[in-house]
Design a protein around this motif. Sequence first.
Motif, mmCIF file in Angstrom:
data_model
loop_
_atom_site.group_PDB
_atom_site.id
_atom_site.type_symbol
_atom_site.label_atom_id
_atom_site.label_comp_id
_atom_site.label_asym_id
_atom_site.label_seq_id
_atom_site.Cartn_x
_atom_site.Cartn_y
_atom_site.Cartn_z
ATOM 1 N N ARG A 15 46.455 38.243 32.110
ATOM 2 C CA ARG A 15 45.235 38.129 31.316
ATOM 3 C C ARG A 15 44.165 37.375 32.102
ATOM 4 N N VAL A 16 42.908 37.647 31.777
ATOM 5 C CA VAL A 16 41.779 36.918 32.349
ATOM 6 C C VAL A 16 41.088 36.215 31.198
ATOM 7 N N SER A 17 40.966 34.911 31.288
ATOM 8 C CA SER A 17 40.369 34.132 30.212
ATOM 9 C C SER A 17 38.861 34.032 30.392
ATOM 10 N N ALA A 18 38.116 34.499 29.403
ATOM 11 C CA ALA A 18 36.654 34.407 29.448
ATOM 12 C C ALA A 18 36.193 32.974 29.271
ATOM 13 N N ASP A 19 37.055 32.119 28.733
ATOM 14 C CA ASP A 19 36.707 30.718 28.502
ATOM 15 C C ASP A 19 36.810 29.864 29.765
ATOM 16 N N ALA A 28 35.324 38.077 39.366
ATOM 17 C CA ALA A 28 34.053 38.675 39.769
ATOM 18 C C ALA A 28 33.966 38.797 41.288
ATOM 19 N N LYS A 29 34.328 37.757 41.985
ATOM 20 C CA LYS A 29 34.274 37.765 43.449
ATOM 21 C C LYS A 29 35.262 38.788 44.015
ATOM 22 N N GLN A 30 36.430 38.837 43.420
ATOM 23 C CA GLN A 30 37.480 39.742 43.876
ATOM 24 C C GLN A 30 37.048 41.204 43.749
ATOM 25 N N HIS A 31 36.287 41.518 42.709
ATOM 26 C CA HIS A 31 35.890 42.905 42.443
ATOM 27 C C HIS A 31 34.420 43.189 42.738
ATOM 28 N N ARG A 32 33.739 42.194 43.309
ATOM 29 C CA ARG A 32 32.337 42.322 43.721
ATOM 30 C C ARG A 32 31.421 42.734 42.569
ATOM 31 N N ILE A 33 31.609 42.058 41.438
ATOM 32 C CA ILE A 33 30.724 42.236 40.293
ATOM 33 C C ILE A 33 30.274 40.850 39.837
ATOM 34 N N SER A 34 29.316 40.788 38.948
ATOM 35 C CA SER A 34 28.802 39.490 38.503
ATOM 36 C C SER A 34 29.702 38.896 37.408
ATOM 37 N N PRO A 35 29.690 37.572 37.279
ATOM 38 C CA PRO A 35 30.455 36.938 36.190
ATOM 39 C C PRO A 35 30.037 37.442 34.810
ATOM 40 N N GLU A 36 28.760 37.752 34.648
ATOM 41 C CA GLU A 36 28.292 38.285 33.363
ATOM 42 C C GLU A 36 28.926 39.650 33.087
ATOM 43 N N GLN A 37 29.054 40.474 34.120
ATOM 44 C CA GLN A 37 29.711 41.768 33.956
ATOM 45 C C GLN A 37 31.173 41.592 33.576
ATOM 46 N N VAL A 38 31.829 40.582 34.147
ATOM 47 C CA VAL A 38 33.224 40.309 33.806
ATOM 48 C C VAL A 38 33.335 39.938 32.326
ATOM 49 N N ARG A 39 32.461 39.056 31.868
ATOM 50 C CA ARG A 39 32.497 38.655 30.450
ATOM 51 C C ARG A 39 32.235 39.849 29.528
ATOM 52 N N LEU A 41 32.957 42.981 30.225
ATOM 53 C CA LEU A 41 34.172 43.795 30.261
ATOM 54 C C LEU A 41 35.244 43.220 29.342
ATOM 55 N N ILE A 42 35.385 41.899 29.344
ATOM 56 C CA ILE A 42 36.375 41.256 28.489
ATOM 57 C C ILE A 42 36.034 41.493 27.014
ATOM 58 N N LYS A 43 34.752 41.421 26.671
ATOM 59 C CA LYS A 43 34.334 41.679 25.280
ATOM 60 C C LYS A 43 34.646 43.115 24.875
ATOM 61 N N THR A 51 43.627 46.562 32.809
ATOM 62 C CA THR A 51 42.520 47.304 32.206
ATOM 63 C C THR A 51 41.197 46.848 32.798
ATOM 64 N N LEU A 52 41.035 45.536 32.959
ATOM 65 C CA LEU A 52 39.798 44.998 33.526
ATOM 66 C C LEU A 52 39.608 45.440 34.974
ATOM 67 N N GLU A 53 40.694 45.474 35.732
ATOM 68 C CA GLU A 53 40.589 45.930 37.125
ATOM 69 C C GLU A 53 40.148 47.390 37.188
#
Length: 61
Positions: A15-19, A28-39, A41-43, A51-53
Motif C-alpha cells: 500500500r501507499v499511504s497518502a498521509d 512520485a520520484k520512482q514513477h516520474r510524476i508529481s506528488p499531487e498526481q500520486v495523491r 491516483l490514490i483518491k 494498481t497505482l503503479e
Amino acid sequence: MADDRTKRGFRDRDRVSADEDYEVRYFAKQHRISPEQVRNLIKEHGSDRKTLEREARKLRG
C-alpha cells in the motif's frame, strides 16, 4: 537479554499511504510524476501499490 526475533513489526508494503509525505514523494520520484498526481491516483484507485503503479505508467504515457 537478546531481542526476540520471532516478534517482528508488520509493514504493509503493498500500500501507499497518502498521509505520509515521504511515501508519496518516493512513489512520485520512482514513477516520474508529481506528488499531487500520486495523491489523485490514490483518491481515484485506492492505495494498492500494484494498481497505482499500473495507473502511473498510463500517466507517463
